[in-house]
Design a protein around this motif. Structure first.
Motif, PDB file in Angstrom:
ATOM      1  N   LYS A 123      70.911  14.859  -3.571  1.00  0.00           N
ATOM      2  CA  LYS A 123      71.844  16.011  -4.069  1.00  0.00           C
ATOM      3  C   LYS A 123      72.848  16.499  -3.220  1.00  0.00           C
ATOM      4  O   LYS A 123      74.003  16.414  -3.288  1.00  0.00           O
ATOM      5  CB  LYS A 123      71.064  17.293  -4.414  1.00  0.00           C
ATOM      6  CG  LYS A 123      70.248  16.999  -5.643  1.00  0.00           C
ATOM      7  CD  LYS A 123      69.286  18.418  -6.052  1.00  0.00           C
ATOM      8  CE  LYS A 123      68.431  18.250  -7.339  1.00  0.00           C
ATOM      9  NZ  LYS A 123      67.559  17.350  -7.189  1.00  0.00           N
ATOM     10  N   ILE A 124      72.331  16.255  -1.757  1.00  0.00           N
ATOM     11  CA  ILE A 124      73.221  16.574  -0.531  1.00  0.00           C
ATOM     12  C   ILE A 124      74.573  15.471  -0.714  1.00  0.00           C
ATOM     13  O   ILE A 124      75.879  15.526  -0.604  1.00  0.00           O
ATOM     14  CB  ILE A 124      72.800  16.943   0.438  1.00  0.00           C
ATOM     15  CG1 ILE A 124      72.005  18.265   0.877  1.00  0.00           C
ATOM     16  CG2 ILE A 124      73.841  16.672   1.651  1.00  0.00           C
ATOM     17  CD1 ILE A 124      71.379  18.361   1.859  1.00  0.00           C
ATOM     18  N   ARG A 125      73.971  14.201  -0.841  1.00  0.00           N
ATOM     19  CA  ARG A 125      74.770  13.302  -0.782  1.00  0.00           C
ATOM     20  C   ARG A 125      76.115  13.072  -1.826  1.00  0.00           C
ATOM     21  O   ARG A 125      77.264  12.668  -1.620  1.00  0.00           O
ATOM     22  CB  ARG A 125      74.009  11.754  -1.108  1.00  0.00           C
ATOM     23  CG  ARG A 125      74.933  10.533  -0.711  1.00  0.00           C
ATOM     24  CD  ARG A 125      74.248   9.161  -1.099  1.00  0.00           C
ATOM     25  NE  ARG A 125      74.327   9.267  -2.640  1.00  0.00           N
ATOM     26  CZ  ARG A 125      73.226   9.094  -3.511  1.00  0.00           C
ATOM     27  NH1 ARG A 125      72.058   9.228  -3.115  1.00  0.00           N
ATOM     28  NH2 ARG A 125      73.488   8.908  -4.927  1.00  0.00           N
ATOM     29  N   ILE A 126      75.685  13.610  -3.023  1.00  0.00           N
ATOM     30  CA  ILE A 126      76.426  13.647  -4.228  1.00  0.00           C
ATOM     31  C   ILE A 126      77.397  14.813  -4.216  1.00  0.00           C
ATOM     32  O   ILE A 126      78.387  14.907  -5.196  1.00  0.00           O
ATOM     33  CB  ILE A 126      75.960  13.381  -5.382  1.00  0.00           C
ATOM     34  CG1 ILE A 126      74.830  14.357  -5.929  1.00  0.00           C
ATOM     35  CG2 ILE A 126      75.417  11.763  -5.730  1.00  0.00           C
ATOM     36  CD1 ILE A 126      74.445  14.375  -7.176  1.00  0.00           C
ATOM     37  N   GLY A 127      77.027  15.820  -3.252  1.00  0.00           N
ATOM     38  CA  GLY A 127      77.942  16.939  -3.489  1.00  0.00           C
ATOM     39  C   GLY A 127      77.497  18.054  -4.420  1.00  0.00           C
ATOM     40  O   GLY A 127      78.386  19.017  -4.737  1.00  0.00           O
ATOM     41  N   ALA A 128      76.222  18.030  -4.708  1.00  0.00           N
ATOM     42  CA  ALA A 128      75.656  19.043  -5.780  1.00  0.00           C
ATOM     43  C   ALA A 128      75.223  20.308  -5.217  1.00  0.00           C
ATOM     44  O   ALA A 128      75.173  21.199  -5.784  1.00  0.00           O
ATOM     45  CB  ALA A 128      74.731  18.195  -6.509  1.00  0.00           C
TER      46      ALA A 128
END
Length: 330
Positions: free
Chosen positions: A43-48
């Motif tokens: 989730k952090i990787r995709i900016g969520a």
């Protein structure tokens, strides 16, 4: 030092070099040997989840296992050479584990179980602490409680099943296959239910007057949370760890249920939380492991340089236990 860097949200990780961090007062540096992949990392990787994300380009992942190689002023309880594990960063204002070295707050680590290797230890921190917080801090699980663990062979779920069985609960786990059902039973579940037979099981329970579970721990979220609410007995408690969908809470009202959520990342962003609680939980888990009462399970393993492939594998699902990353950057 070498690290796997995330240039921007939505990008793939790339190999790079950044300065080797030096521990300040009240910090220790870990020579990283392993990490693991959690849904929060994707989730952090995709900016969520920008509220808890580190500045980019940056180093992600909080689960870590390795050896302390430097100690700042004022640190007690740890020494150079100690083998440690923890959920210690990868979020706003912290270092990440996808690197050769990681500087951490020692309150959020503990000495590794002596019976585990680094990869096995790295599989545990976030999921074990999350399971403990949900079952005992939030739900108040006690011996004899009828507990349903949704996603009973997943990362958090497989630890929750074992901890609940250890506490003397009557544990039912939901799973996606007969193989996983057998595995859940071996881990200590008293019963296992396949998701695709949920409606049949629910009808059978209603026919025999089963009033539902005292406690339900929902790990998948989504439709799983709706089913968790349906499965709970009147005045029961549902604890979730994924609540980003919309749900009809009519049954929560009419059945007078208590609905709570556990969010371990709050220990990184909420100053009212005591970070030493994480280290204390990890020390407790290490004792359980070394006593043969708790076993982390590795579903699949990747070298750290293949973190992109590991994230993709987690997002596909279908595995049991945890996906781990072993050090190959050094």
């Amino acid at each position: 030092m070498k690290a796997m860097l995330l240039p921007a949200f939505g990008d793939s990780f790339i190999a790079g070099e950044i300065p080797t961090p030096t521990p300040g007062a009240g910090q220790v540096r870990i020579k990283v040997e392993a990490s693991s992949v959690n849904p929060i990392d994707t989730k952090i990787r995709i900016g969520a989840v920008p509220a808890v994300s580190p500045a980019l380009p940056g180093v992600l992942h909080g689960d870590v296992a390795g050896t302390i190689d430097a100690i700042g002023d004022g640190v007690t309880g740890f020494a150079i050479g100690d083998r440690v594990y923890g959920i210690a960063g990868g979020f706003k204002g912290t270092h990440g584990a996808l690197a050769e070295y990681m500087v951490v707050n020692p309150a959020m680590i503990a000495h590794m179980p002596t019976s585990l290797d680094f990869a096995e230890a790295a599989a545990m921190p976030l999921v074990a602490c999350t399971a403990w917080i949900a079952l005992f801090n939030k739900a108040g699980l006690q011996a004899g409680d009828r507990l349903l663990v949704q996603g009973g062979t997943g990362g958090v779920g497989h630890i929750a099943v074992q901890l609940a069985a250890l506490a003397g609960a009557d544990v039912t786990a939901t799973v996606s296959s007969d193989q996983k059902a057998e595995w859940a039973l071996r881990m200590g579940a008293n019963h296992a239910i396949r998701y695709d037979k949920w409606d049949d099981v629910k009808a059978e329970a209603q026919a025999r007057g089963d009033l539902g579970f005292d406690l339900v721990f929902d790990t998948p979220g989504g439709i799983g949370l709706d089913r968790s609410i349906e499965a709970c007995a009147r005045n029961g408690t549902v604890v979730g760890i994924a609540g980003r969908n919309e749900h009809n809470l009519g049954l929560v009202h009419s059945m007078e249920l208590t609905l709570k959520f556990a969010f371990l990342i709050g220990y990184f962003v909420d100053p009212s939380k005591r970070q030493q609680d994480i280290g204390d939980m990890l020390a407790k888990m290490a004792a359980f492991v070394d006593a043969g009462k708790l076993t982390p399970v590795i579903g699949e393993s990747y070298p750290m340089s293949e973190v992109n492939e590991a994230h993709a594998r987690l997002e596909r699902g279908g595995f049991m236990g945890k996906i781990v990353l072993t050090q190959d950057l050094a």
